[in-house]
Design a protein around this motif. Structure first.
Motif, PDB file in Angstrom:
ATOM      1  N   HIS A  61      -9.172   7.599  -4.929  1.00 21.06           N
ATOM      2  CA  HIS A  61     -10.262   8.550  -3.857  1.00 21.06           C
ATOM      3  C   HIS A  61      -9.494   7.423  -2.358  1.00 21.06           C
ATOM      4  O   HIS A  61     -10.104   8.067  -2.011  1.00 21.06           O
ATOM      5  N   TYR A  62      -9.557   6.443  -2.920  1.00 25.77           N
ATOM      6  CA  TYR A  62      -9.453   5.806  -1.659  1.00 25.77           C
ATOM      7  C   TYR A  62      -8.294   5.832  -0.941  1.00 25.77           C
ATOM      8  O   TYR A  62      -8.313   5.713  -0.001  1.00 25.77           O
ATOM      9  N   TYR A  63      -6.757   6.476  -1.043  1.00 25.22           N
ATOM     10  CA  TYR A  63      -5.194   6.752  -0.655  1.00 25.22           C
ATOM     11  C   TYR A  63      -6.469   8.249   0.185  1.00 25.22           C
ATOM     12  O   TYR A  63      -5.040   9.124   0.664  1.00 25.22           O
TER      13      TYR A  63
ATOM     14  N   LEU B 175      -8.399   4.428  -6.405  1.00 26.70           N
ATOM     15  CA  LEU B 175      -7.490   3.759  -5.904  1.00 26.70           C
ATOM     16  C   LEU B 175      -6.681   4.928  -5.714  1.00 26.70           C
ATOM     17  O   LEU B 175      -6.567   5.243  -4.283  1.00 26.70           O
TER      18      LEU B 175
ATOM     19  N   GLU C 278       0.706  -1.163   0.513  1.00 26.12           N
ATOM     20  CA  GLU C 278      -0.008  -0.326   0.023  1.00 26.12           C
ATOM     21  C   GLU C 278       1.311   1.255  -0.057  1.00 26.12           C
ATOM     22  O   GLU C 278       0.558   2.037  -0.683  1.00 26.12           O
TER      23      GLU C 278
ATOM     24  N   ASN D  18      -8.958  11.476   0.539  1.00 29.13           N
ATOM     25  CA  ASN D  18     -10.359  11.611  -0.054  1.00 29.13           C
ATOM     26  C   ASN D  18     -10.515  12.735  -1.227  1.00 29.13           C
ATOM     27  O   ASN D  18     -11.749  12.607  -1.652  1.00 29.13           O
TER      28      ASN D  18
END
Length: 190
Positions: free
Chosen positions: A45-47, A43, A5, A49
């Motif tokens: 927007h996953y890390y 991805l 990640e 916002n």
């Protein structure tokens, strides 16, 4: 072996930094960042916002500007102490001149960046004042130390914000900075 990640997040940040530097924050959509980082848009927007969260993360990547006094102070020699301090800051900048330039440019329109750069500037002024105080063998009025520290911090901040434009040298005109440091040190000695 699966990608971690952390490395995915770093790839996204590296892509954002590069694209923001080339096109500006507002002109860079997150879809372009995802393409550059070779990850799905979701991805990004996953890390992060929101897109401004990318700027916040980039601010956090700036190297520390803290310099230990014992590493730069030469007792009784304000000029050499300040030159050593400037050299340490320049070495810290070496790996982040593009990032520094990008953040200075975005400070006009993004409060989080402006606040972070202002806080870094205030810390730099305080550290320069500490170097002057520690290196000087005679008492210098606090107002003179504050004025000298602010003047030198302005010069350093300007130079660091322009580092990307100096032909790759990374520090602008070093001889000029030495002259500015000498000027400040001589003014304090008089």
């Amino acid at each position: 072996m699966a990608e971690t990640e952390d490395s995915t997040r770093e790839r996204i940040l590296a892509a954002a930094q590069d694209l923001f530097a080339r096109h500006g924050f507002d002109a860079t959509p997150t879809s372009k960042i995802a393409t550059e980082a070779q990850v799905p848009k979701g991805l990004v927007h996953y890390y992060f916002n929101r897109k401004p969260d990318l700027l916040t993360a980039l601010v956090d990547k700036l190297p520390s500007e803290h310099v230990e006094l014992g590493e730069v102070v030469v007792d009784g020699d304000v000029c050499t102490s300040l030159c050593r301090f400037v050299d340490r800051l320049d070495r810290n900048l070496d790996g982040s001149s593009l990032l520094s330039h990008l953040l200075w440019r975005e400070a006009d329109t993004h409060e989080v960046v402006r606040d972070a750069l202002q806080a870094r500037y205030r810390k730099m002024v305080a550290q320069i004042g500490e170097v002057i105080t520690a290196a000087s063998r005679h008492r210098i009025a606090a107002e003179r130390i504050s004025a000298a520290a602010a003047l030198l911090a302005h010069a350093l901040s300007f130079r660091h914000s322009m580092a990307r434009h100096d032909g790759g040298a990374g520090h602008g005109d070093g001889a000029s900075m030495d002259a500015e440091v000498r000027f400040v040190a001589e003014a304090l000695a008089s």
